[in-house]
Write a protein that holds these residues in place. Sequence first.
Motif, short mmCIF file in Angstrom:
data_model
loop_
_atom_site.label_atom_id
_atom_site.label_comp_id
_atom_site.label_asym_id
_atom_site.label_seq_id
_atom_site.Cartn_x
_atom_site.Cartn_y
_atom_site.Cartn_z
N LEU A 1 -0.93 0.88 -7.52
CA LEU A 1 -1.99 1.40 -6.67
C LEU A 1 -1.87 2.91 -6.50
CD1 LEU A 1 -2.09 -1.39 -3.93
CD2 LEU A 1 -3.80 -0.93 -5.69
N PRO B 1 -9.13 1.16 -6.66
CA PRO B 1 -7.95 0.48 -6.11
C PRO B 1 -8.28 -0.42 -4.93
CG PRO B 1 -7.92 2.82 -5.59
CD PRO B 1 -9.01 2.63 -6.58
N ASN B 2 -9.43 -0.19 -4.27
CA ASN B 2 -9.81 -1.05 -3.16
C ASN B 2 -10.13 -2.47 -3.62
OD1 ASN B 2 -9.98 0.81 -0.71
ND2 ASN B 2 -11.15 1.93 -2.25
N GLN C 1 3.50 -3.35 -7.15
CA GLN C 1 2.09 -3.24 -6.81
C GLN C 1 1.80 -1.88 -6.16
OE1 GLN C 1 0.18 -6.71 -4.94
NE2 GLN C 1 2.05 -7.88 -5.40
N MET D 1 -4.48 -6.95 -11.01
CA MET D 1 -3.48 -5.96 -11.40
C MET D 1 -2.90 -6.26 -12.77
SD MET D 1 -0.35 -4.54 -9.07
CE MET D 1 -1.49 -4.03 -7.80
N ILE E 1 -8.29 -4.19 -5.60
CA ILE E 1 -7.00 -4.88 -5.53
C ILE E 1 -6.50 -4.95 -4.09
CG2 ILE E 1 -4.60 -4.79 -6.32
CD1 ILE E 1 -5.62 -3.33 -8.83
N MET E 2 -6.64 -3.84 -3.34
CA MET E 2 -6.11 -3.82 -1.98
C MET E 2 -6.84 -4.79 -1.06
SD MET E 2 -4.99 0.12 -1.16
CE MET E 2 -6.59 0.88 -1.40
N ARG F 1 -4.95 5.41 -7.57
CA ARG F 1 -5.51 6.37 -6.62
C ARG F 1 -5.37 7.80 -7.12
NH1 ARG F 1 -4.23 4.93 -0.40
NH2 ARG F 1 -5.30 6.94 -0.22
N ARG G 1 0.84 -1.19 0.00
CA ARG G 1 0.00 0.00 0.00
C ARG G 1 0.88 1.25 0.00
NH1 ARG G 1 -5.40 -0.96 2.17
NH2 ARG G 1 -5.68 -3.19 2.48
#
Length: 834
Positions: free
Chosen positions: A671, A516-517, A667, A531, A519-520, A675, A443
């Motif tokens: 991200l 993006p959430n 990654q 991704m 993937i997160m 974002r 992150r």
Amino acid sequence: MPEQRLLKLAWSDTSRELLGNESSEDPLRYRAADVFSYHVLEAPVRPEESLTIRGTPLFNTVELEKLIKADVVWTITSPNMCFVPRAPYGQREVRARRDGRYGLDDRMLHPQFVCQDFQWISCIPRFTPELWILWWTPTPDDAPLIEGTIILTDVRTLKAEYMAELRQQQSESCEIAFQSLARHPQNTLLSSLATHTQQCLERLTFGLSLHKMRNTIGDLQRSCLDIRGFVTYIDKFYPRHLSNSTQDLSRVHPVDTTIMGGFTHSFSDVQLMHRIGIPVWWIRPSTHFSISDTRVRINGLCKNMVVDERVVIEDFYAPGSDIPAFENIYVGLPGTRLQRQTQRLGCRVVDMVEPTRMAWSTLIKKHVDTNPTFPTQPVHLFSLPPLASLPNLPSTSASVAQNRPSQSLPTSSQANDPSSSSSSSDITPLTTFDPIPPRNGVRPPEISIWQAAVMKIKNAKEKEEEARREESRKKKKQKSKKGSHLNATPAPASTAASSPLNPKSTLYLGYRVPDPNIIMNAQGNNAVVYMATWLAQRSVHLYNLSGKGALLVKSITRQQWLHHLKGILGSIRPDSNTSLAPSEGEDDDNTTTQSNPTVPSKRSQDEGNSGRTASGKRRRWKGQTCGEYLDSLSLRKEKLDKILWYEQTIMLGNEENLREALTPDIQAEVLWELREINWRIELMALDQVLAADQWPADSDGSDDNGHGQERRLKREMMIRRVFPLNPGQRVPDFFPTEIPNVDRGVAAYHWTKRHDAIGQLRALMFSWAGCPENILTLPGHFAPRSSEELECAVVEYYCQAFFDTFGRVPITPCRLPFRARARETPARSFGSLG
């Protein structure tokens, strides 16, 4: 002073000329009332126009009656100059002309009437080759067209060499201003002028039409010349005025022909300007000549008044229009009000007339008398230094450094408060490097102030409860005062309580790039699969998204993205049916808010019913534009062997190989970009709702002769100013085209580097419906505490306004991860998407 011979003045019997009686060509032989040069005006001057420097009438009632009845000849005379400029007297209609300047009413081009608070304009320098850029006007060839705007139109930016010249002169002018402020800190006009030059310079880095570019350059040039003229007056001429010694009072200083000079109706002003060496021209009636002792130079008659070749009178017309492109900013007689209107301080750079609401809200400002035709302009503090603080000794470099801000310039909010000039001592020098984030973090680092703002978001029920508590508190307070204030008026009902936010009124926004959430919050190998699919389609999708009209396409739902991002499985699982193990928050009936921070109680009213509109009806996505578009990007039938991420090639194998290739550092960069793109798009979407009048529709194709398109472009450029300008760019890209190696804009670590971006975001909010009072009134000085207070207010309002408008938590900006910060240079993509 040489001995003067008293000579008799006479008028010619055959023409309206003064008979010369003095052959000397030395201006020092002439007194203030004498005539070294003169011009006889064809049209009379209205006596009511004759004012002192303070704006008071020059003639009393008896004198006015004599002037009206008598056959008066009006002349312009000078005791120290051999030519007479054209006098800008009478009713003036002031507007920018073809070159973006104000013609005969522009103090940078032509002498003006000296007036209250603007005595110093007579010391503005005349044209000199060393400062040529301060009188330069760009041609179309000097400003090539730019490409890559969301809204296509005729916009340009200056060539780099001209921007460098302007930036150099702006820097030198501000250096002069700061050095003078160190000696005379009460003259906050200098800090306001320095701020205005920076605002103009920043605007030139964005796309502008040619005539607005010329107008902005004119503002920049005028402010630079104002600084030089003001400091020259304070340091050189004003001390001569202060001296009370008999020797100085009887001495006439040689005239300085390198400065502009000025007109006046008052003999006392002529005496002063003549004595201290400023070029002066006196407009006076023939009754004000002393017949017995006035000297007139034999060759003093100037049959033609002089106008500098750089003065442009013609208006600028848009193609196919007979209406001038620039509107009047002032109509009336010359004087202080005219000069304030052309100074443009306190006005938004993008506006021509209206002052900013921030300027209106600064309570310690004085304002000129209101005029129903023209808006009131703020008056910036102007103060001549007292005698005790006027030693002509130059300040030491140490004292200059102590009083000068560590950043080269204050920002727009600093210009609107006189007290800001004294806040520079609170500024912390930038002596430390930005911290490096930890390695192998998936992150990207969060920005604490944005995290806190998300956590403070209140839903409709919470806001209603807070309003009730506030109302109850007011009632208790009112009741406690009832005994001592029997006639007190009851407090009005709270607006928030009387009209709580209706959660069903929120709009559906969706996502133009993947959330993006997704993937997160994915589990197992799902994150790298999502991704990899995005990276395989990223370039094409961003290219399509940046094309003409792309932002008007319906938004894609989160669930559509979730289903679509499984497409890479066709390449890494040839026999797969593209199904994945369920991840947290991935089923159709649930949605996630932004992770870290999270707001569990703030579930989206629309996303909670995925695919539904605000009215509750299910949206039919099948067969619609978004579905067809995503199908055209599908990879399920294609076999890929590699994907690209900026300068790196990632080979595809099985899921385990993919997990090894997409390292945590890669990654985190992906991200970060997702974002960043989402927050930029969401900012524009929110602005289009809350400032809808700034985005006129063009669905009918007429577009009001292109004016609507120009307004939309202007608003887009204002939004772009919130984003950082990468080195070497003339216009910030709407979508990132590189992975920077330094955090800039709202993500910068030090407050001095965030201050301007926050100020630009705040400027957008001035036009938003329901903009709260604290956004309008906070001073936002260029100082740590003030800047932090403003940043908190702006960020919190943005997050709450987004939630209230779209029913979900915004995707906020973040800082660069380790891999990006560790690079020596930014990672650049192939081609521009902005």
